[in-house]
Write a protein that holds these residues in place. Structure first.
Motif, PDB file in Angstrom:
ATOM      1  N   ALA A  68     -16.113  21.928  26.735  1.00 41.61           N
ATOM      2  CA  ALA A  68     -15.101  22.519  25.857  1.00 41.61           C
ATOM      3  C   ALA A  68     -14.233  23.539  26.565  1.00 41.61           C
ATOM      4  O   ALA A  68     -13.705  24.457  25.940  1.00 41.61           O
ATOM      5  CB  ALA A  68     -15.770  23.163  24.649  1.00 41.61           C
ATOM      6  N   GLN A  70     -11.450  22.732  28.040  1.00 43.22           N
ATOM      7  CA  GLN A  70     -10.057  22.307  27.964  1.00 43.22           C
ATOM      8  C   GLN A  70      -9.316  23.102  26.885  1.00 43.22           C
ATOM      9  O   GLN A  70      -9.921  23.683  25.987  1.00 43.22           O
ATOM     10  CB  GLN A  70      -9.950  20.813  27.625  1.00 43.22           C
ATOM     11  CG  GLN A  70     -10.737  19.907  28.564  1.00 43.22           C
ATOM     12  CD  GLN A  70     -12.032  19.461  27.929  1.00 43.22           C
ATOM     13  OE1 GLN A  70     -12.719  20.252  27.291  1.00 43.22           O
ATOM     14  NE2 GLN A  70     -12.367  18.205  28.088  1.00 43.22           N
ATOM     15  N   VAL A  72      -7.249  23.870  23.544  1.00 45.70           N
ATOM     16  CA  VAL A  72      -7.545  23.376  22.193  1.00 45.70           C
ATOM     17  C   VAL A  72      -6.672  22.176  21.829  1.00 45.70           C
ATOM     18  O   VAL A  72      -7.093  21.302  21.062  1.00 45.70           O
ATOM     19  CB  VAL A  72      -7.385  24.517  21.162  1.00 45.70           C
ATOM     20  CG1 VAL A  72      -5.929  24.917  21.001  1.00 45.70           C
ATOM     21  CG2 VAL A  72      -7.988  24.122  19.818  1.00 45.70           C
ATOM     22  N   ARG A  75      -8.647  19.242  22.817  1.00 44.57           N
ATOM     23  CA  ARG A  75      -9.846  19.034  22.005  1.00 44.57           C
ATOM     24  C   ARG A  75      -9.522  18.496  20.617  1.00 44.57           C
ATOM     25  O   ARG A  75     -10.314  17.759  20.035  1.00 44.57           O
ATOM     26  CB  ARG A  75     -10.603  20.363  21.871  1.00 44.57           C
ATOM     27  CG  ARG A  75     -11.139  20.943  23.163  1.00 44.57           C
ATOM     28  CD  ARG A  75     -12.405  20.278  23.618  1.00 44.57           C
ATOM     29  NE  ARG A  75     -13.501  20.491  22.677  1.00 44.57           N
ATOM     30  CZ  ARG A  75     -14.688  19.883  22.790  1.00 44.57           C
ATOM     31  NH1 ARG A  75     -14.902  19.027  23.760  1.00 44.57           N
ATOM     32  NH2 ARG A  75     -15.640  20.114  21.920  1.00 44.57           N
ATOM     33  N   GLU A  78      -9.786  14.766  20.194  1.00 42.50           N
ATOM     34  CA  GLU A  78     -11.065  14.125  20.537  1.00 42.50           C
ATOM     35  C   GLU A  78     -12.018  14.118  19.343  1.00 42.50           C
ATOM     36  O   GLU A  78     -12.195  15.124  18.663  1.00 42.50           O
ATOM     37  CB  GLU A  78     -11.723  14.866  21.699  1.00 42.50           C
ATOM     38  CG  GLU A  78     -10.899  14.863  22.978  1.00 42.50           C
ATOM     39  CD  GLU A  78     -11.500  15.718  24.069  1.00 42.50           C
ATOM     40  OE1 GLU A  78     -11.102  15.547  25.233  1.00 42.50           O
ATOM     41  OE2 GLU A  78     -12.356  16.571  23.753  1.00 42.50           O
ATOM     42  N   LYS A  83     -15.631  15.270  13.754  1.00 44.83           N
ATOM     43  CA  LYS A  83     -15.281  16.623  13.332  1.00 44.83           C
ATOM     44  C   LYS A  83     -14.982  16.679  11.839  1.00 44.83           C
ATOM     45  O   LYS A  83     -15.243  17.692  11.180  1.00 44.83           O
ATOM     46  CB  LYS A  83     -14.101  17.141  14.156  1.00 44.83           C
ATOM     47  CG  LYS A  83     -14.483  17.391  15.608  1.00 44.83           C
ATOM     48  CD  LYS A  83     -13.299  17.697  16.494  1.00 44.83           C
ATOM     49  CE  LYS A  83     -13.736  17.864  17.942  1.00 44.83           C
ATOM     50  NZ  LYS A  83     -12.620  18.054  18.874  1.00 44.83           N
ATOM     51  N   SER A 106     -11.162  23.235  17.342  1.00 43.48           N
ATOM     52  CA  SER A 106     -10.737  21.956  16.780  1.00 43.48           C
ATOM     53  C   SER A 106     -11.654  21.493  15.657  1.00 43.48           C
ATOM     54  O   SER A 106     -11.208  20.819  14.724  1.00 43.48           O
ATOM     55  CB  SER A 106     -10.673  20.894  17.886  1.00 43.48           C
ATOM     56  OG  SER A 106     -11.921  20.767  18.557  1.00 43.48           O
ATOM     57  N   SER A 107     -12.936  21.838  15.719  1.00 40.93           N
ATOM     58  CA  SER A 107     -13.838  21.478  14.615  1.00 40.93           C
ATOM     59  C   SER A 107     -13.511  22.284  13.363  1.00 40.93           C
ATOM     60  O   SER A 107     -13.538  21.757  12.243  1.00 40.93           O
ATOM     61  CB  SER A 107     -15.296  21.706  15.027  1.00 40.93           C
ATOM     62  OG  SER A 107     -15.672  20.854  16.080  1.00 40.93           O
ATOM     63  N   CYS A 178     -17.831  27.580  22.310  1.00 40.50           N
ATOM     64  CA  CYS A 178     -17.601  26.673  23.439  1.00 40.50           C
ATOM     65  C   CYS A 178     -18.896  26.035  23.911  1.00 40.50           C
ATOM     66  O   CYS A 178     -18.896  24.901  24.389  1.00 40.50           O
ATOM     67  CB  CYS A 178     -16.954  27.422  24.597  1.00 40.50           C
ATOM     68  SG  CYS A 178     -15.320  28.091  24.215  1.00 40.50           S
ATOM     69  N   THR A 212     -20.280  20.244  17.867  1.00 42.41           N
ATOM     70  CA  THR A 212     -20.320  18.838  18.283  1.00 42.41           C
ATOM     71  C   THR A 212     -21.429  18.693  19.325  1.00 42.41           C
ATOM     72  O   THR A 212     -21.744  19.631  20.070  1.00 42.41           O
ATOM     73  CB  THR A 212     -18.973  18.401  18.879  1.00 42.41           C
ATOM     74  OG1 THR A 212     -18.578  19.340  19.903  1.00 42.41           O
ATOM     75  CG2 THR A 212     -17.896  18.354  17.810  1.00 42.41           C
ATOM     76  N   LYS A 215     -21.595  19.958  23.010  1.00 41.53           N
ATOM     77  CA  LYS A 215     -21.719  21.378  23.339  1.00 41.53           C
ATOM     78  C   LYS A 215     -23.171  21.859  23.326  1.00 41.53           C
ATOM     79  O   LYS A 215     -23.454  22.971  23.781  1.00 41.53           O
ATOM     80  CB  LYS A 215     -20.917  22.225  22.347  1.00 41.53           C
ATOM     81  CG  LYS A 215     -19.418  22.007  22.374  1.00 41.53           C
ATOM     82  CD  LYS A 215     -18.734  22.891  21.349  1.00 41.53           C
ATOM     83  CE  LYS A 215     -17.234  22.660  21.304  1.00 41.53           C
ATOM     84  NZ  LYS A 215     -16.596  23.491  20.255  1.00 41.53           N
TER      85      LYS A 215
END
Length: 268
Positions: A68, A70, A72, A75, A78, A83, A106-107, A178, A212, A215
């Motif tokens: 994680a 990268q 946002v 993310r 993805e 999610k 992002s979640s 993260c 997710t 992680k």
């Protein structure tokens, strides 16, 4: 097997750890024909060199770095359906008339579409993407925590944002993460982001983290808090059973999201 050369012995132990094997002091002492103190010295040296994690009775391989890292914006694209499942499970934790804080992530963005309608909710966020999604809902009041936007984080985590959070009484916070692990707790890549998350913890009555599976049992450099400081970890339906058991043994309260038969609605 008897090996009187400490450096050679350490190299053998280090190779096993790099291959994902654990190291048990008693077993290694018997195998190499040396004292447990000698093995403990080996493991301390390997840990000091950043080649393993010390645990009671031995050592474990280093956790992999969380994927994680990268931005946002990457993310968000993805694992959308996964999610959405997390977002649906998380939204069920929200009470009527609550002040809900959605931290960068992002979640957490997926929660917005799943919030129950006409619940009298106020959503506060420091995320540009989440604020835009909340703004599209006429039934949810939006508080935007502002400051200088960090492009990689996707929102505001500076001193101005910290000052605004300190003035809030948050009923339910969904904290971004993260990396999540038993040894490292909740962690972040950006030090300012980690500081902001700790401020959210201090201002919130109830805190949950959507995780997710990629992680789980990974690491990031800046520790936010221990697992016991979080109310619930919301996991994917197929999160590995062994990791779930380890998290529960460490005192984490788990909420497992069901697998969605149909994707949750998204906001246009």
């Amino acid at each position: 097997m008897n090996n009187d050369l400490p450096l050679a012995r350490r190299d053998i132990i280090a190779l096993r750890l790099e291959q994902g094997q654990g190291a048990v002091s008693t077993a290694l002492a018997l195998e190499f024909g040396v004292s447990e103190d000698a093995i403990r010295r080996d493991l301390r040296a390997l840990a000091a060199a950043g080649r393993c994690r010390r645990v009671y009775g031995g050592a474990l391989p280093l956790l992999p770095v969380s994927p994680a890292s990268q931005a946002v914006t990457v993310r968000i694209a993805e694992g959308a359906e996964r999610k959405q499942a997390l977002g649906s499970a998380a939204a069920a934790l929200v009470q009527k008339n609550a002040l809900v804080f959605l931290d960068n992530g992002s979640s957490n963005l997926a929660i917005v579409a799943c919030l129950p309608p006409d619940f009298g909710l106020t959503v506060a966020t420091n995320s540009v993407h989440i604020a835009a999604a909340v703004l599209a809902r006429s039934d949810v009041r939006l508080i935007m925590v502002g400051g200088t936007v960090d492009a990689a984080v996707g929102g505001c985590v500076d001193a101005q944002a910290l000052a605004q959070v300190a003035l809030l009484n948050i009923d339910r916070c969904f904290l971004g993460a993260c990396a999540v692990s038993v040894s490292g707790g909740i962690a972040a890549f950006d030090p300012s982001d980690a500081t902001f998350k700790r401020a959210l913890l201090a201002a919130s009555i109830d805190v949950a983290v959507l995780v997710t599976s990629d992680k789980l049992e990974t690491r990031a450099p800046h520790r936010v808090c221990a697992l016991g400081d979080i109310g619930q970890l919301v996991l994917e339906h197929d999160a590995p059973a062994a990791i779930r058991a380890t998290l529960e043994q460490a005192g984490a309260t788990l909420l497992v999201a069901p697998q969605l038969s149909h994707p949750a609605p998204t906001l246009e």
